[in-house]
Every structure is written in C-alpha cells, then in structure tokens.
Write an enzyme that holds these catalytic residues in place. Structure first.
Site, PDB file in Angstrom:
ATOM      1  N   ASP A 203      -3.538   6.727   4.642  1.00  0.00           N
ATOM      2  CA  ASP A 203      -2.512   5.764   5.329  1.00  0.00           C
ATOM      3  C   ASP A 203      -3.004   4.753   6.132  1.00  0.00           C
ATOM      4  O   ASP A 203      -2.486   3.436   6.028  1.00  0.00           O
ATOM      5  CB  ASP A 203      -1.641   6.973   6.364  1.00  0.00           C
ATOM      6  CG  ASP A 203      -0.206   6.293   6.831  1.00  0.00           C
ATOM      7  OD1 ASP A 203       0.262   5.383   5.857  1.00  0.00           O
ATOM      8  OD2 ASP A 203       0.021   6.302   7.987  1.00  0.00           O
TER       9      ASP A 203
ATOM     10  N   HIS B 173      -5.835  -0.349   6.708  1.00  0.00           N
ATOM     11  CA  HIS B 173      -5.734  -1.225   8.006  1.00  0.00           C
ATOM     12  C   HIS B 173      -7.225  -1.238   8.624  1.00  0.00           C
ATOM     13  O   HIS B 173      -7.478  -2.259   9.360  1.00  0.00           O
ATOM     14  CB  HIS B 173      -4.666  -0.977   8.897  1.00  0.00           C
ATOM     15  CG  HIS B 173      -3.486  -0.701   8.531  1.00  0.00           C
ATOM     16  ND1 HIS B 173      -2.792  -1.647   7.376  1.00  0.00           N
ATOM     17  CD2 HIS B 173      -2.534   0.299   8.779  1.00  0.00           C
ATOM     18  CE1 HIS B 173      -1.717  -1.066   6.901  1.00  0.00           C
ATOM     19  NE2 HIS B 173      -1.520  -0.095   7.785  1.00  0.00           N
TER      20      HIS B 173
ATOM     21  N   LYS C 124       0.909  -1.172  -0.162  1.00  0.00           N
ATOM     22  CA  LYS C 124       0.187  -0.020  -0.055  1.00  0.00           C
ATOM     23  C   LYS C 124       0.688   1.379  -0.135  1.00  0.00           C
ATOM     24  O   LYS C 124       2.121   1.065   0.556  1.00  0.00           O
ATOM     25  CB  LYS C 124      -0.908  -0.145   1.129  1.00  0.00           C
ATOM     26  CG  LYS C 124      -0.014   0.310   2.495  1.00  0.00           C
ATOM     27  CD  LYS C 124      -1.209   0.500   3.627  1.00  0.00           C
ATOM     28  CE  LYS C 124      -0.817   1.731   4.596  1.00  0.00           C
ATOM     29  NZ  LYS C 124       0.241   2.455   4.670  1.00  0.00           N
TER      30      LYS C 124
ATOM     31  N   GLU D  85      -1.525   5.559  17.892  1.00  0.00           N
ATOM     32  CA  GLU D  85      -0.086   5.312  17.621  1.00  0.00           C
ATOM     33  C   GLU D  85       0.489   6.525  18.659  1.00  0.00           C
ATOM     34  O   GLU D  85      -0.044   7.758  18.688  1.00  0.00           O
ATOM     35  CB  GLU D  85       0.399   5.730  16.275  1.00  0.00           C
ATOM     36  CG  GLU D  85       0.154   4.643  15.486  1.00  0.00           C
ATOM     37  CD  GLU D  85       0.687   4.656  14.100  1.00  0.00           C
ATOM     38  OE1 GLU D  85       1.648   4.121  13.928  1.00  0.00           O
ATOM     39  OE2 GLU D  85       0.190   5.131  13.067  1.00  0.00           O
TER      40      GLU D  85
ATOM     41  N   LYS E 230      -1.405  -9.964  11.053  1.00  0.00           N
ATOM     42  CA  LYS E 230      -1.467 -10.088  12.575  1.00  0.00           C
ATOM     43  C   LYS E 230      -2.015 -11.078  13.198  1.00  0.00           C
ATOM     44  O   LYS E 230      -3.212 -11.364  12.616  1.00  0.00           O
ATOM     45  CB  LYS E 230      -1.750  -8.411  13.107  1.00  0.00           C
ATOM     46  CG  LYS E 230      -0.843  -7.612  12.770  1.00  0.00           C
ATOM     47  CD  LYS E 230      -1.133  -6.167  13.581  1.00  0.00           C
ATOM     48  CE  LYS E 230      -0.311  -5.008  13.029  1.00  0.00           C
ATOM     49  NZ  LYS E 230       0.831  -4.756  13.648  1.00  0.00           N
TER      50      LYS E 230
HETATM   51  C1  BG6 Z   1       1.666   1.871   8.213  1.00  0.00           C
HETATM   52  C2  BG6 Z   1       1.368   3.213   8.173  1.00  0.00           C
HETATM   53  O1  BG6 Z   1       0.838   1.273   7.028  1.00  0.00           O
HETATM   54  O2  BG6 Z   1       1.145   1.135   9.463  1.00  0.00           O
HETATM   55  C3  BG6 Z   1       2.341   3.653   9.096  1.00  0.00           C
HETATM   56  O3  BG6 Z   1       2.071   3.597   6.699  1.00  0.00           O
HETATM   57  C4  BG6 Z   1       1.859   3.199  10.596  1.00  0.00           C
HETATM   58  O4  BG6 Z   1       1.995   5.197   9.260  1.00  0.00           O
HETATM   59  C5  BG6 Z   1       1.793   1.638  10.543  1.00  0.00           C
HETATM   60  O5  BG6 Z   1       2.775   3.670  11.568  1.00  0.00           O
HETATM   61  C6  BG6 Z   1       1.225   1.004  11.725  1.00  0.00           C
HETATM   62  O6  BG6 Z   1       1.516  -0.324  11.900  1.00  0.00           O
HETATM   63  P1  BG6 Z   1       1.832  -0.997  13.070  1.00  0.00           P
HETATM   64  O7  BG6 Z   1       1.740  -2.358  12.784  1.00  0.00           O
HETATM   65  O8  BG6 Z   1       2.903  -0.529  13.651  1.00  0.00           O
HETATM   66  O9  BG6 Z   1       0.600  -0.673  13.905  1.00  0.00           O
END
Ligand code: BG6
Length: 499
Positions: free
Chosen positions: A251, A256, A164, A232, A198
């Site tokens: 993003d 996700h 992506k 985050e 995951k």
């Molecule tokens: C990525 C995004 O796809 O997923 C990031 O581009 C983000 O900005 C990340 O931080 C989050 O993934 P995870 O696995 O750290 O929760």
C-alpha cells in the site's frame, strides 16, 4: 491555462473522485490555473442522470472547500460536465463516451486532447484499457495511421492517468505494464504517486541541490544512517475489503516510501527536467540492495494492530500487515555501508511523515583525552518533515549556559513552512499532479522502470514472508508499532528518531 481538454474519469462516483479529483479540479479553476473551455465526463456504474451526477460532484466540492465555495467557479465546471453510465467491460459504454467527446469537439470546433483518468479499483484496469484501445478512443486526436515519430511529437495525443497500486507483485506489475504499453506510449502514461506531488517532497531536491553546505555531506563519509517514517494515526476506515488484500508493504512502501528514499538517495540530476530527474530517481531505486528472502525475518518486522480483525471487510484470521519496519542498504558509492531504516503503519501514535539524516558523531576523545563527556554528545539530525507542519529542522549540540563545568545539550533550529510563507497557500498534491498532467510534464509521475525496481525490492520481502512465515507482531493502537521494531534498530545501536 487556456488549452482545451476533455477529462474522462472512470470511477467518477467513487471515493477518489469525491475526495480528491473534483476538489482539485475546482481549486485549479478557482485559482485560474485552468480556464474554460474544458470538459469533464464522469463514467460510472451507477444509474444517474447528468443532473444527479452534477449534484454529487458539487457536494464533493462543498465537502472539501466548505464556505469558500463559489457558484461562479463551479459553473465553469458544470457547463462542461457530462455523465456516462455503464459497466467498464461493456463496449457500448465506450460508444457513449465517444458520442459525448464528439459533441465537445463540435462545440470547441476542433479535436481536443483527451485525458483518461482511471480512478477505479485496479481490477477494472484491464477492461478499461482494452476497451479504450478497441474503441479507438485511446488514439485521441491522432489519426490511426500516424507514424510513431508523429505520435511522439504530437501534443494532441491522448493521455492516461493511472492510480496505484500498479500490480500486486513483480509479475502482476509486468502484466499491467504490458497492457498499458499495448495501448499507450510511455510519454502518454501518467502514473500517479500522490507523494511526488507533495510540496515538501519536491523541496527535498531544492534543499539538497540549492544549498552549498548540505550536498557535500550527503553521503557515507558523513551520514551514519537515514530514517523514513510514514506513520498514520487512522486505521483502514471503510477500506477493509481493499486493504486486507494489500497490506502496508504494497500500500505505501512500494510507492510512497520508496519514492521518498529515491529522492533522498539520488545523484544530482543533469537538469531540472522530467527525463533527468526520473533517470536519477530510477538509478537510486535500482541501487537499493534487495533483501534476500532468507534474511527477511531478521531485517523486516511486520505487525498488525489489535482489533484489525474486527474491522469491516477484513477476512477472518487475516495475516495482513498494517505495520512494516525494515533496514536495507543502497550499495552504491555514495551510500555503501549506510543503513536505511524505514517504518510505516496504521493506528500509530501520531500522523507524521518525516525523513531524517543522522550524521556521524564528532570525535570528542582521543584515547583518554576527551573534550566533552562523550555520553552527552548526540548525532546531528537533519529532519525533513513532509506532513503535518511541513518544515525542516536541524538538531545540533550547544553549550548549556552557566558558570559550571562545560556541558553540552541538544537544541533544534526549525523552519516551518506555514510560518515562513504565511501568504502562500499550499496546494494539495492532486492539484499539482493534475496541472502537470494537463500541461504534459511527467517529472512528478512514476516511470515504468521505477515501478519495476520498486517491485523487485518488495517482491523479495513478500517471498520471504510467504516462505519463512516470520511472526506478525500485534501492537496496541496509538503506539509506535510492535516492540520488535524498536528492538530491531536497537540491535544496531540506534533508535527510532520519532517516538
Ligand atoms: C494511500 C494509501 O496511497 O496513501 C493509504 O492507500 C494511505 O492507505 C495514504 O492512508 C497516505 O497518504 P497521505 O497523503 O494521507 O499521507
């Protein structure tokens, strides 16, 4: 798995290869999930010798696995490692790759399946895909004139792994899909959304469909609303230039977050196979009611953390959102009338990804006759924690011990994966996806219609933002985002579960 393959990584000196791909490959070899012979060709713009490239890769692995590093495991990768320098738009680069692949085929004494991994910024996808086609590399081991029928059944056909973002709105996503489908058939395309790899995300299905008590209540008769939070603690780090052109909605929501929503919302798949699970996911995604651009200001809150404009790579006066929260509905029989609240942001109070189902309150009063004080009765909440501390918990009401008046209090029953399975090591999402991709299992990869449905939804919000320019609320780092997000859900008489 002893099944030779050649992995060609475009963008081999980049961040993704360093942080995720090489460490994942190393761990799979260490765990003997992959056995030689297999070959890796790194493709990048930097002028490096093969040995310099190998040095970079071993560093990438060491940075991740630390003292667990084993030279004998690394040797298995090193023995089949090559580097090809070049610009992605230049045809000679592909001639070079062809030469290396030819050597590997020769060493193995057969034509080996080729997997092309696009770990580059999306701006290079078009050049790479076009050149893979023009150079004939995308044909893999299949003869050029192979009929469509042979192509589909041939496990020696090449595959492409693509990261992506799959476009930046519906129109650009269509363009990318058209490019992909001009070079590869759908069964050769592996679109990576690492959330699908995951462990706990996969467990959603096991939990829902493997337990008699939850699935019957997984609907509008019992569920008041659903929340998904992907929060985050970190900011955009060194990715300012990329992130500023993207924002939170594209993003992580388009991919996700909506993937998690579709796993929660989907119907029971016919079987636990790729086609059935993907069909069920797509139907759920398609049933999400798009938010009319006119109502985006009311239903979607966007924010930007204070200090974002000073981050390297961010444009002066940028209005890119680093936070988004919204309410939407899924208009099918199962979910009609149940609001879904989703929320994501950078620089928030905690790093946590969690899905929660909030059940309707029990009826405790009939007229003036109440069993308990109604105010003390809270909803049952089933939380599926994706990260960190993966686990499942259920909140319920119990009687507070004591001789006094009967009073209720909230308690939680929690299952934490690490405690429950101390002997099992959990695998990084990339290990899982890599292995599935090599085996040819597409279950945990996004399909073209899924991408289409998620962009349909997201593009309407982008339209609303563009046309009506709703506020972009500032928020302090280390908080749960702008107050407006709390006010928005409070208007419905509800509140964010994680605060
Ligand atoms: C990525 C995004 O796809 O997923 C990031 O581009 C983000 O900005 C990340 O931080 C989050 O993934 P995870 O696995 O750290 O929760």
């Amino acid at each position: 798995m002893r099944s030779p393959f050649i992995l060609v990584i475009f963008g081999a000196t980049g961040d993704l290869t360093h942080r995720k791909l090489m460490p994942a490959l190393y761990r799979l070899v260490r765990d003997r999930a992959i056995e030689p012979p297999f070959f890796t060709v790194g493709v990048g713009r930097r002028h490096l010798t093969r040995d310099q490239f190998a040095e970079l890769m071993v560093k990438a692995v060491r940075d991740t696995v630390g003292s667990d590093f084993s030279a004998s495991v690394w040797k298995k990768i090193l023995d089949g490692l090559e580097y090809q320098q070049g610009l992605f738009e230049d045809a000679p680069l592909y001639g070079g790759v062809r030469g290396l692949i030819g050597n590997f085929d020769h060493m193995a004494g057969a034509c080996i399946p080729r997997f092309f991994y696009l770990a580059t910024p999306p701006a290079h996808y078009e050049a790479i895909l076009t050149n893979l086609k023009n150079s004939g590399l995308s044909e893999g081991c299949m003869p050029k004139d192979a009929s469509a029928r042979v192509k589909k059944s041939g496990n020696r056909a090449s595959r492409v792994f693509i990261e992506k973002p799959f476009g930046s709105d519906l129109a650009t996503a269509h363009h990318l899909e058209a490019l992909l489908s001009a070079v590869f058939d759908e069964h050769q395309i592996y679109r990576i959304d690492h959330y699908l790899g995951k462990e706990t995300v996969q467990n959603i299905l096991a939990f829902r469909f493997g337990n008699g008590i939850f699935e019957p209540t997984w609907n509008r008769d019992f569920v008041d609303h659903v929340q998904v939070t992907l929060a985050e603690e970190g900011g955009i780090g060194t990715r300012g230039a990329f992130y500023d052109g993207v924002g939170a909605l594209r993003d992580v929501v388009q991919n996700h977050v909506l993937q998690m929503v579709s796993l929660i919302a989907m119907e029971r798949p016919r079987a636990f196979d790729a086609a059935s699970i993907r069909n069920a996911r797509v139907s759920a995604m398609e049933d999400i009611d798009c938010i009319d651009p006119r109502f985006v200001s009311q239903l979607v809150v966007r924010g930007q953390y204070e200090g974002y404009l000073r981050e390297p790579g961010v444009a002066a006066g940028s209005r890119t959102e680093t936070f988004a929260a919204m309410r939407f509905a899924i208009g099918n029989e199962r979910w009609r009338g149940v609001p879904f609240y989703i929320r994501t942001g950078k620089m928030l109070a905690n790093r946590v990804t969690e899905i929660s189902l909030h059940y309707k309150k029990p009826v405790v009063c009939y007229g003036k006759l109440c069993l308990f004080n109604e105010e003390n009765v809270y909803r049952n909440v089933l939380s599926l924690r994706i990260q960190p501390e993966e686990g499942i918990s259920l909140r319920f009401m119990v009687k507070e011990p004591g001789l006094g008046m009967l009073s209720l209090t909230r308690k939680e029953m929690t299952m934490n994966y690490r405690d429950a399975f101390p002997e099992k090591t959990s695998h990084d999402a990339y290990e899982r996806l890599f292995l599935d991709g090599i085996r040819g299992d597409q279950t945990l990869f996004a399909r073209t219609d899924e991408i289409e449905a998620s962009w349909q939804f997201v593009t309407k919000i982008l339209d609303g933002w563009k046309r009506y320019r709703p506020p972009l609320y500032p928020y302090r780092k280390g908080t749960w985002g702008p107050h407006a997000a709390g006010k928005r859900i409070a208007k419905d008489g509800r509140q964010w579960f994680l605060v």
